[in-house]
Scaffold this motif. Structure first.
Motif, mmCIF file in Angstrom:
data_model
loop_
_atom_site.group_PDB
_atom_site.id
_atom_site.type_symbol
_atom_site.label_atom_id
_atom_site.label_comp_id
_atom_site.label_asym_id
_atom_site.label_seq_id
_atom_site.Cartn_x
_atom_site.Cartn_y
_atom_site.Cartn_z
ATOM 1 N N MET A 1 3.994 5.662 -10.313
ATOM 2 C CA MET A 1 4.319 4.916 -9.161
ATOM 3 C C MET A 1 5.210 3.758 -9.196
ATOM 4 O O MET A 1 6.063 3.386 -8.379
ATOM 5 C CB MET A 1 2.948 4.079 -8.812
ATOM 6 N N GLU A 2 5.739 3.489 -10.543
ATOM 7 C CA GLU A 2 6.518 2.534 -10.779
ATOM 8 C C GLU A 2 8.020 3.142 -10.241
ATOM 9 O O GLU A 2 8.812 2.648 -9.617
ATOM 10 C CB GLU A 2 6.727 2.145 -12.166
ATOM 11 N N ALA A 3 8.306 4.293 -11.054
ATOM 12 C CA ALA A 3 9.341 5.166 -10.685
ATOM 13 C C ALA A 3 9.577 5.256 -9.174
ATOM 14 O O ALA A 3 10.756 5.260 -8.603
ATOM 15 C CB ALA A 3 9.376 6.478 -11.427
ATOM 16 N N ARG B 1 0.012 0.977 -6.097
ATOM 17 C CA ARG B 1 0.027 1.084 -7.565
ATOM 18 C C ARG B 1 -1.317 0.013 -7.948
ATOM 19 O O ARG B 1 -2.031 0.069 -8.820
ATOM 20 C CB ARG B 1 1.400 0.631 -8.196
ATOM 21 N N ARG B 2 -1.111 -1.068 -7.264
ATOM 22 C CA ARG B 2 -2.257 -2.155 -7.499
ATOM 23 C C ARG B 2 -3.651 -1.685 -7.187
ATOM 24 O O ARG B 2 -4.531 -1.904 -8.101
ATOM 25 C CB ARG B 2 -1.926 -3.359 -6.739
ATOM 26 N N LEU B 3 -3.724 -0.556 -6.283
ATOM 27 C CA LEU B 3 -5.058 -0.031 -6.135
ATOM 28 C C LEU B 3 -5.340 0.666 -7.276
ATOM 29 O O LEU B 3 -6.493 0.495 -7.551
ATOM 30 C CB LEU B 3 -4.976 0.857 -5.035
ATOM 31 N N LEU B 4 -4.601 1.295 -7.900
ATOM 32 C CA LEU B 4 -5.038 2.101 -9.129
ATOM 33 C C LEU B 4 -5.316 1.357 -10.226
ATOM 34 O O LEU B 4 -6.430 1.440 -10.976
ATOM 35 C CB LEU B 4 -3.772 2.952 -9.497
ATOM 36 N N GLU B 5 -4.618 -0.036 -10.389
ATOM 37 C CA GLU B 5 -4.921 -0.711 -11.485
ATOM 38 C C GLU B 5 -6.160 -1.232 -11.655
ATOM 39 O O GLU B 5 -6.763 -1.586 -12.344
ATOM 40 C CB GLU B 5 -3.715 -1.978 -11.321
ATOM 41 N N THR B 6 -6.771 -1.466 -10.284
ATOM 42 C CA THR B 6 -7.934 -2.333 -10.130
ATOM 43 C C THR B 6 -9.010 -1.362 -10.263
ATOM 44 O O THR B 6 -10.198 -1.485 -9.773
ATOM 45 C CB THR B 6 -8.090 -3.122 -8.857
ATOM 46 N N ARG C 1 -12.002 5.926 2.540
ATOM 47 C CA ARG C 1 -10.928 6.241 3.586
ATOM 48 C C ARG C 1 -9.664 5.638 2.883
ATOM 49 O O ARG C 1 -9.800 4.583 2.110
ATOM 50 C CB ARG C 1 -11.322 5.823 4.902
ATOM 51 N N TYR C 2 -8.710 5.985 3.751
ATOM 52 C CA TYR C 2 -7.325 5.235 3.214
ATOM 53 C C TYR C 2 -7.491 3.757 3.603
ATOM 54 O O TYR C 2 -7.803 3.277 4.462
ATOM 55 C CB TYR C 2 -6.109 5.849 3.891
ATOM 56 N N PRO C 3 -7.020 2.771 2.620
ATOM 57 C CA PRO C 3 -7.061 1.684 2.967
ATOM 58 C C PRO C 3 -6.104 1.183 4.158
ATOM 59 O O PRO C 3 -5.167 1.975 4.155
ATOM 60 C CB PRO C 3 -6.342 0.846 1.598
ATOM 61 N N ASP C 4 -6.411 0.293 4.974
ATOM 62 C CA ASP C 4 -5.559 -0.100 6.151
ATOM 63 C C ASP C 4 -4.206 -0.277 5.690
ATOM 64 O O ASP C 4 -3.303 0.090 6.444
ATOM 65 C CB ASP C 4 -6.124 -1.483 6.924
ATOM 66 N N GLY C 5 -3.997 -0.974 4.749
ATOM 67 C CA GLY C 5 -2.568 -1.436 4.190
ATOM 68 C C GLY C 5 -1.712 -0.220 4.301
ATOM 69 O O GLY C 5 -0.398 -0.284 4.708
ATOM 70 N N ILE C 6 -2.070 0.863 3.729
ATOM 71 C CA ILE C 6 -1.212 1.997 3.768
ATOM 72 C C ILE C 6 -0.561 2.300 5.000
ATOM 73 O O ILE C 6 0.628 2.394 5.472
ATOM 74 C CB ILE C 6 -1.687 3.389 3.051
ATOM 75 N N ALA C 7 -1.534 2.371 6.164
ATOM 76 C CA ALA C 7 -0.933 2.789 7.369
ATOM 77 C C ALA C 7 -0.166 1.727 7.841
ATOM 78 O O ALA C 7 1.210 2.064 8.581
ATOM 79 C CB ALA C 7 -2.080 3.192 8.399
ATOM 80 N N GLN C 8 -0.295 0.638 7.779
ATOM 81 C CA GLN C 8 0.362 -0.533 8.201
ATOM 82 C C GLN C 8 1.610 -0.612 7.433
ATOM 83 O O GLN C 8 2.811 -0.772 8.251
ATOM 84 C CB GLN C 8 -0.355 -1.737 7.965
ATOM 85 N N GLN C 9 1.762 -0.237 6.214
ATOM 86 C CA GLN C 9 2.971 -0.314 5.462
ATOM 87 C C GLN C 9 3.895 0.777 5.913
ATOM 88 O O GLN C 9 5.273 0.534 6.060
ATOM 89 C CB GLN C 9 2.608 -0.331 3.865
ATOM 90 N N THR D 1 -8.180 6.827 -4.979
ATOM 91 C CA THR D 1 -8.403 5.655 -3.941
ATOM 92 C C THR D 1 -9.071 5.890 -2.811
ATOM 93 O O THR D 1 -10.123 5.185 -2.353
ATOM 94 C CB THR D 1 -7.042 5.041 -3.328
ATOM 95 N N LEU D 2 -9.205 7.124 -2.428
ATOM 96 C CA LEU D 2 -9.682 7.552 -1.218
ATOM 97 C C LEU D 2 -11.384 7.483 -1.580
ATOM 98 O O LEU D 2 -12.094 7.096 -0.771
ATOM 99 C CB LEU D 2 -9.489 9.039 -0.940
#
Lengths: 232, 232
Positions: B97-99, B226-231, B190-198, B184-185
């Motif tokens: 994700m960083e790359a 990436r943060r979603l994964l970390e948490t 479901r997909y977090p709202d953030g993703i669609a917004q972004q 994450t799903l």
DNA sequence: TGCGCAAACTGGTCTGACCAAGATGAATTC
DNA sequence: GAATTCATCTTGGTCAGACCAGTTTGCGCA
């Protein structure tokens, strides 16, 4: 497991020829069998033989002359010009330099952020050593030291892409970089002050674990070097 | 001195192709005209075209597949050896994700800067389609759609290195990316709202041809994921 | 013996054909 | 309406046979 090795005649021919050349069975200047003979021997059409042969010509393994026989080429020739010849595109070179500035900055950023204490110590040791023996060394030594310094930073970044690209880049362009440094050295009598100072700034920013600053200094350093190359 | 430059069609073809590849007019993966078409265009026989093409294949500039179209090869392929993603450990996913953040940022930047109007339109169409069918799809489908969207941006960047890296990168790490989305799903249902917004923000910045903003939104998008994964 | 020239090579190109595998799109199925 | 299936078209891979333009070779003549 050889049950499914449908090795095409085409591939057989190609391998046979390349191997004969590699092993010295075909020495430079030695004539190959005629295309028609090869076609008969390998039970394939001459058109196909020609495609294979032309492939080897493209690899500089074979030379052909209309009317004359095809001959084994001198391998040394192509190996000597290999590093330079492949990079004929100036546009690509510039893109590579752009990308390098970006990734070098990224490397410093993540190095400052995530280098282990051990890596930080190692980096510091390398930097001090560089300072100590900064005089009376050959250009080659300095170039190698420079390379080591940047590679240590890259590897301390724990960043997949940065590490991969750095390896690729330095393996490919070390000669060119060394050549450039060498010529600037001749022109100024010594390394431009900027480089040593910039190394110092990068080093301090990293040791202080200041990512943003490290990124700034690193990319500025590359852009500085890039300008040197351009005016060479 | 040009009195004796009988430049054969053969040589013209070869130079045209190599130059187009070197300058990036033919990006990695881009299809070449068919051999028959080239033969017609350069007024030469197909057999001769094939010899030239096979020569470029020998130089690793072109890839051919029986039945399929011949394509420009990825020049970096042979020079890069990224670690293989055998297991999709969390650590690896984070690195990937960083790359991505770095790559996507650059891609979006240059896309906003240099995409053709046609590419912008195609990107818009793809985005709209993504919006339409956003429900009731498998994770795999969504991952593929996500990938398509990002690849279109990369290709619209007209940046040889960004394109090359993106191709190599996604080819190797698609599984890891899919794994990230999948987990994450599972967690959120479901997909977090953030993703669609972004995605929307990236899209708007690009359509507005605002490079800096596009870079910001793109890397922010990846870092969010990436943060979603970390948490976890 | 030495020279010159023609026949016999050789690589370069062309034509037109066939095969197998990918790409495409319409018909079919769920 | 979406996914799947299958026939058709296109594409690269291969082949055979022919002609041209150079190079080599060798025979015959001086």
């Amino acid at each position: 497991m050889n049950s499914e090795t449908p090795v095409t005649p085409r591939e057989r021919l190609r391998q046979q020829l390349t191997q004969q050349i590699a092993t010295g069975a075909l020495i430079p200047g030695a004539p190959l069998p005629s295309e028609r003979a090869l076609a008969a021997e390998y039970s394939m059409s001459r058109a196909c033989v020609r495609e294979v042969v032309q492939g080897l010509v493209a690899d500089d393994l074979i030379e052909t002359t209309q009317g004359g026989r095809s001959r084994c080429a001198n391998l040394l020739q192509s190996h000597l010009s290999l590093p330079v010849a492949t990079e004929s595109s100036l546009a690509l070179q510039l893109e590579v330099m752009e990308a390098r500035a970006l990734l070098e900055g990224e490397a410093a950023y993540y190095c400052a952020l995530r280098a282990t204490d051990a890596q930080l110590a190692a980096l510091d040791a390398e930097y001090q050593a560089m300072q100590q023996r900064s005089r009376g060394q050959s250009t080659l030594h300095k170039a190698k030291a420079d390379l080591t310094f940047h590679m240590m930073i890259a590897e301390s970044s724990h960043h997949l892409l940065v590490i991969s690209f750095s390896q690729l880049f330095y393996a490919r362009y070390f000669n060119a970089i060394h050549g450039a440094l060498s010529s600037t050295l001749k022109r100024y009598g010594r390394y431009p002050d900027g480089i040593a100072q910039q190394h110092g700034r990068i080093h301090r920013a990293i040791q202080a674990r200041n990512p943003e600053q490290a990124r700034l200094e690193a990319s500025e350093h590359i852009l500085y070097t890039r300008r040197l190359l351009e005016t060479a």
